[in-house]
Design a protein around this motif. Structure first.
Motif, PDB file in Angstrom:
ATOM      1  N   GLN A 241      -4.705  -7.432  -3.874  1.00  0.00           N
ATOM      2  CA  GLN A 241      -3.711  -6.499  -3.365  1.00  0.00           C
ATOM      3  C   GLN A 241      -2.455  -7.256  -2.935  1.00  0.00           C
ATOM      4  N   VAL A 242      -1.313  -6.729  -3.328  1.00  0.00           N
ATOM      5  CA  VAL A 242      -0.060  -7.409  -2.982  1.00  0.00           C
ATOM      6  C   VAL A 242       0.163  -7.404  -1.472  1.00  0.00           C
ATOM      7  N   SER A 243      -0.149  -6.283  -0.814  1.00  0.00           N
ATOM      8  CA  SER A 243       0.094  -6.218   0.632  1.00  0.00           C
ATOM      9  C   SER A 243      -0.758  -7.255   1.365  1.00  0.00           C
ATOM     10  N   GLN A 244      -1.972  -7.457   0.880  1.00  0.00           N
ATOM     11  CA  GLN A 244      -2.838  -8.450   1.502  1.00  0.00           C
ATOM     12  C   GLN A 244      -2.314  -9.877   1.253  1.00  0.00           C
TER      13      GLN A 244
ATOM     14  N   ASP B 129       2.281   2.437  -0.658  1.00  0.00           N
ATOM     15  CA  ASP B 129       3.687   2.504  -0.243  1.00  0.00           C
ATOM     16  C   ASP B 129       4.493   1.368  -0.865  1.00  0.00           C
ATOM     17  N   LEU B 130       3.836   0.214  -1.011  1.00  0.00           N
ATOM     18  CA  LEU B 130       4.496  -0.949  -1.601  1.00  0.00           C
ATOM     19  C   LEU B 130       4.837  -0.685  -3.072  1.00  0.00           C
ATOM     20  N   GLY B 131       3.959   0.072  -3.734  1.00  0.00           N
ATOM     21  CA  GLY B 131       4.181   0.331  -5.159  1.00  0.00           C
ATOM     22  C   GLY B 131       4.996   1.579  -5.430  1.00  0.00           C
TER      23      GLY B 131
ATOM     24  N   ALA C 173       3.791  -7.132   4.730  1.00  0.00           N
ATOM     25  CA  ALA C 173       2.455  -7.494   5.187  1.00  0.00           C
ATOM     26  C   ALA C 173       1.777  -6.329   5.909  1.00  0.00           C
ATOM     27  N   PHE C 174       2.590  -5.406   6.436  1.00  0.00           N
ATOM     28  CA  PHE C 174       2.008  -4.289   7.183  1.00  0.00           C
ATOM     29  C   PHE C 174       2.111  -2.962   6.419  1.00  0.00           C
TER      30      PHE C 174
ATOM     31  N   PHE D  67      12.455   2.658  -1.682  1.00  0.00           N
ATOM     32  CA  PHE D  67      12.500   1.488  -0.825  1.00  0.00           C
ATOM     33  C   PHE D  67      12.289   1.937   0.618  1.00  0.00           C
ATOM     34  N   HIS D  68      11.338   1.308   1.312  1.00  0.00           N
ATOM     35  CA  HIS D  68      11.089   1.630   2.724  1.00  0.00           C
ATOM     36  C   HIS D  68      11.637   0.524   3.598  1.00  0.00           C
TER      37      HIS D  68
END
Lengths: 241, 283
Positions: free
Chosen positions: B245-248, B45-47, B39-40, B51-52
């Motif tokens: 957006q996936v993060s959103q 970065d998500l894509g 979510a943050f 891996f973070h």
């Protein structure tokens, strides 16, 4: 209706799903309950952690499973873990064969449900009289023998109730199938359990209420038969206790 | 000798048990951790292929952007979900509480017949009745209305059954004392029984609220227009259409479960107690 291959395949999908989900949820929630029941330190912490996913919705779990853990890309957690061991990434959801999607769907439901059944088992375990365990200790029984000859028989009523609930809930599975497998607004032709099938038959493009209702009646009959059979077993269990 | 060995054995099994518990607990927390982390994260970065463990940059604009994004009816769907869950919880407590009390305490000729009829409907899974229910609700013209979303969920056989079982075990002497003081069934119920059943009412209330907030199939079938979406339908629409957006989307999911998790943490002890006392079932 019964000759409709799509309807029959939805029953097969349900059976396959139940064969996976019922025993695994049963064993894991019983195991968690046994572990938590024996624990003195931080017991309520562990209980809360296992129980917490119960408050989560299938949609949110589906989001995490589909877009994070089992996203087909390299940075999805499952593929990242595979990568650390030097294995190749797996496209978890985009292939019908091999059916990796079953792993995604079963683990999502496991995570959401285990805590609730653990609470049911915990309540059952706490009702067992300690004198039974003391008697067993005097007789020199320990470990697996105590579990096999005291805990498990004493939990028979709880176990039957849990099995019945698991089966009914597996039968009603819809949310995780719909949210995990449907992409870009379309649902694949495979892996359609009865409710997904009914949803697309009665309310999808077809709007076939007649077919949908006929299917619902057949499903009700099946579940009623299962419930009556299970009820028999439950009552027999009560008489034995 | 035997005692010494069993003591050491106990210590070893104790350690094994704790390791298993800690490992399982961590595993169970992973999805929550991933939800918060994603979510943050920024979309790029998500894509990214790596891996973070933590977001390289903490992107708080996901939260503010969520309520400014006209494509996501977030405020409206949260409001709908809140309205539906609150009214359904109160409604179920009143309807099932009164019905359960009547079945447990008021003697009349058909009381057993009524009770068995209600219990028999438990054999029919609610989800199987959704096609006929949908036809009924659409005949009434309640598609895409709050009425259609709320009213069919007010009559819960399981809650009625559980309330009856609970009230059967309520100490009768207290009620008899209230009767002597001139309170009827109605007065006894509200002034004596309800205030002394807080834990059980809280348990049924919490389960109903969670079930209502998380409900999916019925709101999906009834909530056709965007104005009548619950938060689950909003999330599901964007998840299955992959249109935002996936993060959103992760942030929206986080916003949707935080109030529920908090409520659950405060009220779970009543559920646990209720299960221990009466063997609550259901989902």
């Amino acid at each position: 209706m019964l000759r409709d291959p799509a309807f029959r395949s939805s029953l097969v999908t349900f059976l396959a799903f139940a064969v996976f989900i019922v025993p695994t949820t049963f064993v894991i929630s019983l195991g968690a309950a046994l572990l938590v029941a024996r624990t003195r330190v931080m017991q309520s912490f562990f209980r809360t952690v296992f129980f917490l996913p119960t408050a989560c919705s299938y949609v949110v779990a589906a989001l995490v499973w589909k877009m994070s853990i089992f996203s087909g890309i390299r940075s999805g957690l499952a593929n990242a873990v595979l990568g650390w061991f030097g294995a190749d990434s797996i496209p978890w959801l985009s292939l019908a064969d091999p059916p990796w999607y079953w792993l995604v769907i079963v683990t999502a439901r496991l995570w959401l449900q285990v805590g609730f059944y653990m609470i049911l088992f915990l309540a059952g375990i706490q009702r067992i009289s300690p004198t039974l365990y003391e008697a067993a200790a005097i007789d020199g029984a320990e470990g697996w023998k105590v579990f096999r000859h005291i805990t498990l028989p004493q939990l028979r009523a709880t176990s039957t109730a849990v099995l019945l609930l698991l089966l009914i809930n597996a039968f009603q599975a819809f949310d995780e199938f719909y949210n995990i497998l449907s992409t870009f607004g379309t649902y694949p032709p495979y892996a359609r359990p009865p409710l997904v099938y009914l949803y697309y038959t009665a309310l999808g493009s077809g709007q076939d209420f007649g077919h949908g209702s006929a299917g619902a009646v057949i499903l009700t009959l099946i579940i009623a038969i299962v419930a009556v059979v299970q009820g028999r077993i439950l009552r027999l269990g009560d008489r034995g206790d | 000798m035997a005692i010494v060995r069993s003591k050491r054995q106990t210590r070893i099994t104790g350690w094994a048990r704790y390791s298993a518990l800690v490992a399982a607990a961590l595993l169970f927390l992973v999805p929550f951790y991933l939800l918060v982390r994603s979510a943050f994260m920024r979309e790029q970065d998500l894509g990214s292929p790596d891996f973070h463990w933590l977001p390289p940059v903490w992107e708080t604009s996901n939260l503010t952007g969520l309520f400014d994004n006209p494509a996501i009816p977030m405020a409206r769907s949260l409001l709908n979900s809140g309205l539906i869950a609150v009214t359904q919880t109160i409604g179920v407590l009143v309807v099932s509480g009164l019905a359960g009390y009547g079945l447990a305490r008021i003697p009349y000729r058909w009381s057993n017949a009524v009770f068995y009829t209600i219990t028999a409907t438990l054999l029919i899974p609610a989800a199987v009745t959704f096609v006929p229910s949908f036809v009924l609700v659409s005949t009434l013209g309640w598609i895409s209305t709050l009425r259609g979303l709320i009213i069919p969920g007010l009559f819960q056989a399981l809650a009625t059954f559980l309330f009856r079982q609970f009230f059967l075990g309520f100490p009768k002497e207290i009620e008899e004392a209230a009767f002597i003081d001139g309170l009827g069934y109605w007065g006894t119920f509200w002034k004596i029984v309800v205030p002394n059943s807080f834990g059980f009412v809280a348990a049924i209330g919490t389960i109903t609220f969670i079930g209502s907030w998380n409900a999916f199939l019925w709101p999906l079938v009834i909530g056709r227009d965007q104005e009548s979406w619950t938060v689950q339908i909003a999330l599901s629409t964007f998840l299955t259409a992959q249109s935002v957006q996936v993060s959103q989307l992760f942030m929206a999911a986080l916003v949707a479960i935080v109030p529920l998790l908090l409520m659950f943490l405060f009220l779970q002890r009543w559920i646990v107690e209720g299960v221990e006392r009466t063997g609550i079932g259901g989902d």
